[in-house]
Design a protein around this motif. Structure first.
Motif, PDB file in Angstrom:
ATOM      1  N   LEU A 300       0.521  -1.438  -0.138  1.00  0.00           N
ATOM      2  CA  LEU A 300      -0.031   0.242  -0.057  1.00  0.00           C
ATOM      3  C   LEU A 300       0.769   1.234  -0.105  1.00  0.00           C
ATOM      4  O   LEU A 300       0.435   2.101  -0.524  1.00  0.00           O
ATOM      5  CB  LEU A 300      -1.367  -0.019   0.808  1.00  0.00           C
ATOM      6  CG  LEU A 300      -1.704   1.307   1.413  1.00  0.00           C
ATOM      7  CD1 LEU A 300      -3.033   0.884   0.145  1.00  0.00           C
ATOM      8  CD2 LEU A 300      -2.473   1.410   2.437  1.00  0.00           C
ATOM      9  N   GLN A 301       1.833   1.152   0.737  1.00  0.00           N
ATOM     10  CA  GLN A 301       3.634   2.462   0.257  1.00  0.00           C
ATOM     11  C   GLN A 301       3.496   2.847  -0.469  1.00  0.00           C
ATOM     12  O   GLN A 301       3.908   3.681  -1.011  1.00  0.00           O
ATOM     13  CB  GLN A 301       4.213   2.542   1.633  1.00  0.00           C
ATOM     14  CG  GLN A 301       4.869   3.041   1.857  1.00  0.00           C
ATOM     15  CD  GLN A 301       6.305   3.635   3.138  1.00  0.00           C
ATOM     16  OE1 GLN A 301       6.489   2.117   3.104  1.00  0.00           O
ATOM     17  NE2 GLN A 301       6.676   4.168   3.816  1.00  0.00           N
ATOM     18  N   ALA A 302       3.409   1.982  -1.791  1.00  0.00           N
ATOM     19  CA  ALA A 302       3.557   2.075  -3.122  1.00  0.00           C
ATOM     20  C   ALA A 302       3.015   3.252  -3.245  1.00  0.00           C
ATOM     21  O   ALA A 302       2.697   3.988  -4.646  1.00  0.00           O
ATOM     22  CB  ALA A 302       4.023   0.872  -3.980  1.00  0.00           C
ATOM     23  N   LEU A 303       2.048   3.318  -3.089  1.00  0.00           N
ATOM     24  CA  LEU A 303       0.869   3.744  -3.536  1.00  0.00           C
ATOM     25  C   LEU A 303       0.411   5.228  -2.895  1.00  0.00           C
ATOM     26  O   LEU A 303       0.489   6.814  -3.617  1.00  0.00           O
ATOM     27  CB  LEU A 303      -0.662   3.199  -3.227  1.00  0.00           C
ATOM     28  CG  LEU A 303      -1.598   2.145  -4.016  1.00  0.00           C
ATOM     29  CD1 LEU A 303      -2.471   2.021  -3.734  1.00  0.00           C
ATOM     30  CD2 LEU A 303      -0.549   2.108  -5.824  1.00  0.00           C
ATOM     31  N   THR A 304       0.440   5.167  -1.513  1.00  0.00           N
ATOM     32  CA  THR A 304       0.623   6.708  -0.754  1.00  0.00           C
ATOM     33  C   THR A 304       1.879   7.946  -0.835  1.00  0.00           C
ATOM     34  O   THR A 304       1.089   8.762  -0.488  1.00  0.00           O
ATOM     35  CB  THR A 304      -0.097   5.687   1.306  1.00  0.00           C
ATOM     36  OG1 THR A 304       1.185   5.580   1.403  1.00  0.00           O
ATOM     37  CG2 THR A 304      -1.278   4.918   1.112  1.00  0.00           C
ATOM     38  N   SER A 305       2.777   6.783  -0.777  1.00  0.00           N
ATOM     39  CA  SER A 305       3.808   7.464  -0.635  1.00  0.00           C
ATOM     40  C   SER A 305       3.343   8.808  -2.082  1.00  0.00           C
ATOM     41  O   SER A 305       4.736   9.637  -2.030  1.00  0.00           O
ATOM     42  CB  SER A 305       5.354   6.633  -0.436  1.00  0.00           C
ATOM     43  OG  SER A 305       4.959   6.502  -2.494  1.00  0.00           O
ATOM     44  N   ALA A 306       2.801   8.721  -2.670  1.00  0.00           N
ATOM     45  CA  ALA A 306       2.620   9.677  -3.721  1.00  0.00           C
ATOM     46  C   ALA A 306       2.062  10.932  -3.284  1.00  0.00           C
ATOM     47  O   ALA A 306       1.649  11.203  -4.328  1.00  0.00           O
ATOM     48  CB  ALA A 306       1.239   8.807  -5.031  1.00  0.00           C
TER      49      ALA A 306
END
Length: 434
Positions: A300-306
Motif C-alpha cells: 500500500l505504501q507504494a501508492l500512498t507515498s505519492a
C-alpha cells in the motif's frame, strides 16, 4: 492445544474445517474415549443434524459407543438433540444431533498497524462477535499495544464467562515473523517490533484484569496472512480445492499457503514472507533494509507515498479500509499518478505471481486488502498474463478476491482457538443437571 499453524486445513473429506488429531477415524489407544468424542464432534461440526444411526455408520464407531459418547457430549452442552422425526416412517422415530451454539467459543484478535480486530466464533461456525478499535502511533510501542489488546480480550472474556461459554484459547494474529517455540514476535516490519514476547505479556496483562479465581485461556501467536488463508480456505475446501494461495494487500504483502489441504509454515515459520521477494533486484529501498522487494511496488505504501505528508491516505492511525476507500475514490475521479502507480503494482504482481505459480501450483489465488478493492485493475490483466505463461493449459489458476475482507485474519484465529476443544471435548465442564 497444538501450536497454531501446525493444524492441517484438510479438505471436505475431513471431519473438521481445520482437521487435527482425532479427525480421521476411530482410535485405539489410551485416550480412545477422548479421541472418539473428538471424532463425533468434528463430524457433526460440518454436517447437518444427524441421527445416532447415521453417525454410527459414518464414523465407524459402534452403536453403543456412539450412544455413550453422545450422551456425554450433550451433558457438556456441546451437542443438542432436535425433536424426533414423527413424519410417519415405520419404526422408532430418530432424533437429530447438532453442535450447540455458545457452548465453546474461540477468540481471535488481529494486531495491525492501525487497528485491533477481534472475532469470536463458536463450534457451529457462527460469528458471535466482531469488534474493531483504532490504535494511534504511540500505541505501536509494545507496552501500549499490549495493554490495549489485554483490555479488549478481558472485556470479551467477561462477556463470554457471564453467558456460560467456555473459551479454550485465544490466538493473536500478528504481522511478521513468529518464534513459535517462544510465542514471540521475532520481527515485524509493520510494527517495528523485534523479539517481543507478546503472548506472555498479553497473558500477564489479562490476568491483572481478571478475578484471581479465573484462569486465562491459552494464548498463542500466528502470522496474520496464514490465519487469513485458513479462514478463506474453509469455503474453497467444500468445492474440492486443495491448493490455495492467499495474498494480503496491506502496508506490505504477505501470503498464506495451503498445499494439499495443509497450511505451510516452513522450517522457521518464514513461509509466506513473499513481500520481500526481489522482483526488482536494483529497485527501491525497502523498510526491511533490502532493495527491490515486491512490497516496494505492490504494498500500500507504494501508492500512498505519492501524496504529501499529512495526507489522509498516509495517516496510519486511520483504518486500512478507510484509507483504501479514499484511494478508490481518487482513482475513480481520474487521479493520473495513482493510476500510474497501480499499473506498476499490477506489473509487479504479475512478475511475482508468475514465480509463485510455478513453485506452488495453486488452484486458486485469493487477493485481499487493497488488491481486492482494485480488482478491476488487477484481476483480468494478471490472469491473462499468467495464462500466457502456462506450460500446461490444464493448470490455469483461478484469480479471485477474498469474501472475508478485513476480518479474515481474526476469523481464522478464532477458528484455530477452538481446536483444543475439538481435540479434547472434556475441556468443557459438564453442565449441572436441573
Amino acid at each position: 492445544m497444538p501450536a497454531a499453524g501446525w493444524i492441517p486445513a484438510d479438505g471436505p473429506t475431513s471431519w473438521g474445517s481445520l482437521g487435527g488429531p482425532g479427525a480421521h477415524g476411530p482410535k485405539a489407544h489410551a485416550d480412545v474415549r477422548i479421541s472418539n468424542m473428538s471424532l463425533i464432534l468434528r463430524h457433526l461440526q460440518t454436517s447437518p443434524a444427524l441421527s445416532r444411526t447415521r453417525l454410527t455408520r459414518e464414523t465407524g464407531l459402534s452403536k453403543a459407543t456412539v450412544s455413550t459418547l453422545v450422551a456425554e457430549l450433550c451433558s457438556r452442552g456441546l451437542l443438542l438433540e432436535e425433536e424426533p422425526d414423527l413424519s410417519g416412517n415405520v419404526g422408532r422415530p430418530s432424533t437429530g444431533l447438532r453442535t450447540a451454539p455458545r457452548a465453546a467459543a474461540g477468540i481471535g484478535l488481529e494486531i495491525s498497524g492501525a487497528s485491533l480486530l477481534l472475532s469470536i466464533a463458536d463450534l457451529t461456525g457462527e460469528v458471535v462477535l466482531r469488534r474493531s478499535e483504532l490504535v494511534g502511533d504511540a500505541e505501536h510501542r509494545p507496552d501500549r499495544m499490549i495493554e490495549h489488546v489485554a483490555a479488549m480480550l478481558s472485556h470479551a472474556l467477561d462477556q463470554l464467562t457471564r453467558q456460560g461459554t467456555t473459551v479454550p484459547g485465544i490466538v493473536l494474529a500478528q504481522p511478521g515473523i513468529i518464534d513459535y517455540a517462544g510465542n514471540t514476535v521475532r520481527y515485524s516490519s509493520t510494527l517495528e517490533w523485534h523479539d517481543i514476547p507478546v503472548a506472555d505479556r498479553v497473558r500477564d496483562a489479562v490476568a491483572r484484569r481478571m478475578s484471581p479465581k479465573d484462569s486465562v485461556p491459552t494464548i498463542t501467536l500466528e502470522n496474520d496472512a496464514k490465519l487469513a488463508a485458513l479462514a478463506t480456505y474453509e469455503r474453497y475446501a467444500q468445492t474440492g480445492v486443495r491448493n490455495l494461495l492467499y495474498l494480503s494487500g496491506g502496508e506490505g504483502i504477505g501470503a498464506g499457503i495451503i498445499s494439499d489441504g495443509h497450511l505451510l509454515r516452513g522450517w522457521l515459520g518464514l513461509t509466506g514472507e513473499v513481500g520481500h521477494m526481489p522482483v526488482e533486484p536494483e529497485g527501491l529501498a525497502c523498510r526491511c533494509g533490502r532493495r527491490g522487494c515486491w512490497e516496494t511496488r505492490s504494498g500500500l505504501q507504494a501508492l500512498t507515498s505519492a501524496y504529501p505528508p499529512g495526507d489522509a491516505v498516509r495517516d496510519e492511525t486511520t483504518s486500512l479500509d478507510e484509507r483504501i476507500e479514499i484511494l478508490r475514490q481518487r482513482f475513480d475521479a481520474g487521479d493520473a499518478e495513482l493510476t500510474r502507480r497501480l499499473e506498476l503494482s499490477q506489473q509487479a504482481l504479475t512478475r511475482a505471481l508468475a514465480i509463485l505459480e510455478d513453485v506452488l501450483n495453486p488452484q486458486v489465488i485469493v487477493l485481499s486488502g487493497y488488491l481486492a478493492a482494485f480488482a478491476d485493475v488487477f484481476l483480468s490483466p494478471t490472469a491473462t498474463a499468467l495464462k500466457a505463461r502456462l506450460l500446461d493449459q490444464r493448470a490455469a489458476v483461478r484469480l479471485e478476491t477474498s469474501h472475508l475482507g478485513q476480518w479474515a485474519s481474526s476469523h481464522g484465529a478464532a477458528l484455530v482457538a477452538l481446536e483444543s476443544v475439538l481435540d479434547n471435548p472434556t475441556l468443557v465442564d459438564r453442565r449441572p443437571t436441573s
